[in-house]
Motif scaffolding. Structure first.
Motif, short mmCIF file in Angstrom:
data_model
loop_
_atom_site.label_atom_id
_atom_site.label_comp_id
_atom_site.label_asym_id
_atom_site.label_seq_id
_atom_site.Cartn_x
_atom_site.Cartn_y
_atom_site.Cartn_z
N GLN A 57 0.83 -1.21 0.00
CA GLN A 57 0.00 0.00 0.00
C GLN A 57 0.86 1.26 0.00
O GLN A 57 0.59 2.21 -0.73
CB GLN A 57 -0.91 0.01 1.23
CG GLN A 57 -2.23 -0.67 1.02
CD GLN A 57 -3.27 -0.24 2.06
OE1 GLN A 57 -2.94 0.42 3.05
NE2 GLN A 57 -4.50 -0.61 1.83
N ILE A 58 1.88 1.25 0.84
CA ILE A 58 2.78 2.42 0.91
C ILE A 58 3.44 2.67 -0.44
O ILE A 58 3.53 3.82 -0.91
CB ILE A 58 3.84 2.22 2.02
CG1 ILE A 58 3.16 2.27 3.40
CG2 ILE A 58 4.94 3.25 1.92
CD1 ILE A 58 4.06 1.89 4.54
N GLN A 59 3.88 1.59 -1.10
CA GLN A 59 4.52 1.74 -2.41
C GLN A 59 3.53 2.27 -3.45
O GLN A 59 3.87 3.16 -4.24
CB GLN A 59 5.09 0.39 -2.88
CG GLN A 59 5.85 0.51 -4.21
CD GLN A 59 6.47 -0.80 -4.65
OE1 GLN A 59 6.31 -1.83 -3.99
NE2 GLN A 59 7.18 -0.77 -5.76
N LEU A 60 2.30 1.75 -3.43
CA LEU A 60 1.29 2.21 -4.38
C LEU A 60 0.96 3.69 -4.17
O LEU A 60 0.87 4.46 -5.14
CB LEU A 60 0.02 1.36 -4.26
CG LEU A 60 0.12 -0.09 -4.75
CD1 LEU A 60 -1.18 -0.82 -4.49
CD2 LEU A 60 0.47 -0.15 -6.24
N ILE A 61 0.79 4.08 -2.91
CA ILE A 61 0.49 5.48 -2.61
C ILE A 61 1.62 6.38 -3.10
O ILE A 61 1.38 7.44 -3.71
CB ILE A 61 0.27 5.67 -1.09
CG1 ILE A 61 -1.05 5.01 -0.68
CG2 ILE A 61 0.27 7.14 -0.71
CD1 ILE A 61 -1.23 4.86 0.83
N ARG A 62 2.85 5.96 -2.87
CA ARG A 62 4.02 6.75 -3.27
C ARG A 62 4.12 6.87 -4.80
O ARG A 62 4.39 7.94 -5.34
CB ARG A 62 5.28 6.09 -2.71
CG ARG A 62 6.57 6.88 -2.96
CD ARG A 62 7.77 6.03 -2.62
NE ARG A 62 7.86 4.87 -3.52
CZ ARG A 62 8.33 3.68 -3.16
NH1 ARG A 62 8.71 3.46 -1.92
NH2 ARG A 62 8.40 2.69 -4.04
#
Length: 208
Positions: A57-62
């Motif tokens: 999720q963190i990677q997708l948001i970034r």
């Protein structure tokens, strides 16, 4: 004199199974708490595979903020067939994200993240421009269709939706009647009065 309704959600991480350090336990309890917010009972014990899901999720948001500028987004066009005539007069644009490391990411996964983190307006502007550009290209080839685009609550309550659309229609010399915006009832009902005002402006501008 005001009544306040408290909703408490609880995430649990247990030593030593879920972590060896205070930082690790607190981090995993926080992940469990976020999961708990979406569950009946608002209670969740940390699940061993959730770290990977959280990191994803963190990677997708970034990465989502740069997805359009780096050419990772694409539109698929689903034709709508008139059963009586056997002709295709409309199509629906479906947004897809081809992530360089994670492959094809489902809209069901990245759209809620975009709405939550402020990237939705960027995505919508890209989708509207690409859709209008494609319509103009089809017109030049003698294929005149109406195109449906999905609009989220964030878009509907934005200040510049109609201004952006009108500028793009003018740039690509396209009729507003070729555009249809699809809006879910739940989106419109978050703020019915404001939604109605925006929808009326879109309709007055010729958009279906």
């Amino acid at each position: 004199g005001h009544e306040v309704l408290l909703e408490i959600c609880m995430g649990i991480a247990a030593y030593p199974l879920d972590g060896q350090s205070v930082e690790e336990l607190i981090s995993r309890a926080a992940i469990a708490r976020r999961d708990a917010a979406a569950l009946p009972g608002y209670l969740q014990v940390y699940q061993q595979d959730r770290d990977l899901a959280h990191q994803r999720q963190i990677q997708l948001i970034r990465d989502l903020r740069n997805a359009a500028s780096e050419g990772q987004l694409l539109l698929h066009y689903q034709p709508k067939l008139d059963i009586r005539s056997g002709q295709v007069h409309q199509a629906e644009a479906l947004l897809r994200w081809l992530h360089p490391q994670l492959g094809l990411v489902s809209p069901a996964e990245f759209i809620p993240l975009a709405e939550r983190t402020g990237s939705m307006l960027l995505l919508t502007e890209w989708v509207i421009e690409q859709g209008i550009r494609q319509l103009a290209e089809w017109n030049r080839k003698g294929l005149r269709l109406q195109l449906s685009l999905n609009i989220s609550a964030v878009d509907l309550y934005g200040e510049n939706l109609l201004v952006t659309v009108e500028a793009l229609l003018k740039r690509y010399q396209l009729s507003a009647e070729q555009l249809i915006f699809e809006i879910t009832e739940s989106t419109a009902m978050r703020d019915p009065e404001r939604s109605l005002a925006v929808l009326e402006k879109l309709r007055d501008g010729g958009i279906g």
